[in-house]
Design a protein around this motif. Structure first.
Motif, PDB file in Angstrom:
ATOM      1  N   ALA A   1       3.726  26.750 -35.901  1.00 39.90           N
ATOM      2  CA  ALA A   1       5.043  26.803 -36.543  1.00 39.90           C
ATOM      3  C   ALA A   1       5.790  28.079 -36.157  1.00 39.90           C
ATOM      4  O   ALA A   1       6.991  28.047 -35.883  1.00 39.90           O
ATOM      5  CB  ALA A   1       4.893  26.720 -38.059  1.00 39.90           C
ATOM      6  N   VAL A   2       5.079  29.194 -36.096  1.00 39.76           N
ATOM      7  CA  VAL A   2       5.710  30.469 -35.723  1.00 39.76           C
ATOM      8  C   VAL A   2       6.187  30.413 -34.281  1.00 39.76           C
ATOM      9  O   VAL A   2       7.299  30.851 -33.964  1.00 39.76           O
ATOM     10  CB  VAL A   2       4.730  31.644 -35.943  1.00 39.76           C
ATOM     11  N   VAL A   3       5.385  29.848 -33.390  1.00 41.27           N
ATOM     12  CA  VAL A   3       5.777  29.731 -31.981  1.00 41.27           C
ATOM     13  C   VAL A   3       7.003  28.834 -31.846  1.00 41.27           C
ATOM     14  O   VAL A   3       7.920  29.130 -31.078  1.00 41.27           O
ATOM     15  CB  VAL A   3       4.598  29.189 -31.143  1.00 41.27           C
ATOM     16  N   ALA A   4       7.045  27.734 -32.607  1.00 40.09           N
ATOM     17  CA  ALA A   4       8.188  26.827 -32.542  1.00 40.09           C
ATOM     18  C   ALA A   4       9.463  27.509 -33.017  1.00 40.09           C
ATOM     19  O   ALA A   4      10.521  27.377 -32.386  1.00 40.09           O
ATOM     20  CB  ALA A   4       7.914  25.582 -33.385  1.00 40.09           C
ATOM     21  N   VAL A   5       9.382  28.259 -34.111  1.00 39.61           N
ATOM     22  CA  VAL A   5      10.562  28.961 -34.622  1.00 39.61           C
ATOM     23  C   VAL A   5      11.009  30.035 -33.635  1.00 39.61           C
ATOM     24  O   VAL A   5      12.200  30.208 -33.373  1.00 39.61           O
ATOM     25  CB  VAL A   5      10.275  29.569 -36.010  1.00 39.61           C
ATOM     26  N   ASP A   6      10.047  30.758 -33.060  1.00 38.04           N
ATOM     27  CA  ASP A   6      10.362  31.787 -32.070  1.00 38.04           C
ATOM     28  C   ASP A   6      11.063  31.179 -30.855  1.00 38.04           C
ATOM     29  O   ASP A   6      12.025  31.750 -30.340  1.00 38.04           O
ATOM     30  CB  ASP A   6       9.070  32.451 -31.610  1.00 38.04           C
ATOM     31  N   HIS A   7      10.580  30.038 -30.409  1.00 37.07           N
ATOM     32  CA  HIS A   7      11.156  29.397 -29.235  1.00 37.07           C
ATOM     33  C   HIS A   7      12.582  28.926 -29.519  1.00 37.07           C
ATOM     34  O   HIS A   7      13.444  29.003 -28.641  1.00 37.07           O
ATOM     35  CB  HIS A   7      10.293  28.218 -28.805  1.00 37.07           C
ATOM     36  N   GLN A   8      12.839  28.455 -30.730  1.00 37.12           N
ATOM     37  CA  GLN A   8      14.173  27.987 -31.072  1.00 37.12           C
ATOM     38  C   GLN A   8      15.160  29.140 -31.204  1.00 37.12           C
ATOM     39  O   GLN A   8      16.362  28.957 -31.043  1.00 37.12           O
ATOM     40  CB  GLN A   8      14.136  27.189 -32.366  1.00 37.12           C
ATOM     41  N   ARG A   9      14.666  30.347 -31.504  1.00 34.92           N
ATOM     42  CA  ARG A   9      15.556  31.498 -31.663  1.00 34.92           C
ATOM     43  C   ARG A   9      15.913  32.139 -30.328  1.00 34.92           C
ATOM     44  O   ARG A   9      16.828  32.969 -30.271  1.00 34.92           O
ATOM     45  CB  ARG A   9      14.901  32.542 -32.556  1.00 34.92           C
ATOM     46  N   LYS A  10      15.196  31.801 -29.261  1.00 33.16           N
ATOM     47  CA  LYS A  10      15.457  32.413 -27.964  1.00 33.16           C
ATOM     48  C   LYS A  10      16.824  32.010 -27.440  1.00 33.16           C
ATOM     49  O   LYS A  10      17.279  30.897 -27.655  1.00 33.16           O
ATOM     50  CB  LYS A  10      14.411  31.963 -26.940  1.00 33.16           C
ATOM     51  N   ARG A  11      17.447  32.931 -26.726  1.00 38.20           N
ATOM     52  CA  ARG A  11      18.705  32.615 -26.062  1.00 38.20           C
ATOM     53  C   ARG A  11      18.392  31.852 -24.798  1.00 38.20           C
ATOM     54  O   ARG A  11      17.563  32.253 -23.991  1.00 38.20           O
ATOM     55  CB  ARG A  11      19.446  33.904 -25.708  1.00 38.20           C
TER      56      ARG A  11
END
Length: 168
Positions: free
Chosen positions: A36-46
């Motif tokens: 879940a943390v990796v998914a949220v991090d990936h969605q926040r990337k520019r």
């Protein structure tokens, strides 16, 4: 069922509250929380860094000049990387792929993290949260009375969120 301590604005314990097992009684699933943390991090990337290749630039694909008889090098189109305005040969292509999680997995990861937080004593439940006036000093004193320091996440009920003074 797990129990949470209930506090008032002064930081005094006023009672206990039973919380549901399906929210706060789950065992720790580290792999699911990590996903879940990796998914949220990936969605926040520019999503940046995409350059056009020779097939994507807006230049005619017609042969620039004839193949033989001019004494010049052979070229097929102006979109080649050697020309100004041509495509980039090996440029960045942007971020590909997505890390989406199904809704049930996201919820289970959240509830697992909340359960672990409750077991470690990192959750505080305050009853009747209200402020008379907008004052950072008074709110800081409230946090000090609750023995809370560092980063916090504060969730308000729908009624408390309507209170503009508390919201600000």
């Amino acid at each position: 069922m797990p129990h949470m301590a209930l506090y008032d604005m002064a930081g005094a314990k006023t009672g206990d509250l039973q919380v549901p097992d399906d929210l706060f009684g789950l065992p720790m699933n580290q792999a699911l929380v990590h996903q879940a943390v990796v998914a949220v991090d990936h969605q926040r990337k520019r999503r940046c860094g995409k350059s056009k290749t020779r097939s994507e630039v807006n230049i005619s694909g017609v042969k620039w000049y004839r193949q033989k008889g001019l004494g010049r090098a052979r070229h097929g189109a102006r979109s080649a990387p050697v020309f100004v305005g041509g495509g980039k040969a090996h440029g960045p292509v942007g971020v590909e792929g997505t890390h989406k999680m199904p809704k049930k997995m996201r919820r289970k990861a959240l509830f697992t993290a909340l359960s672990e937080r409750l077991r470690k004593g990192g959750l505080t439940l305050v009853d009747g949260l209200q402020m008379e006036q907008i004052s950072t000093k008074r709110f800081a004193q409230f946090l000090k009375d609750m023995r809370v320091d560092g980063r916090i996440l504060m969730l308000l009920s729908s009624q408390e969120a309507q209170d503009e003074v508390l919201y600000k």
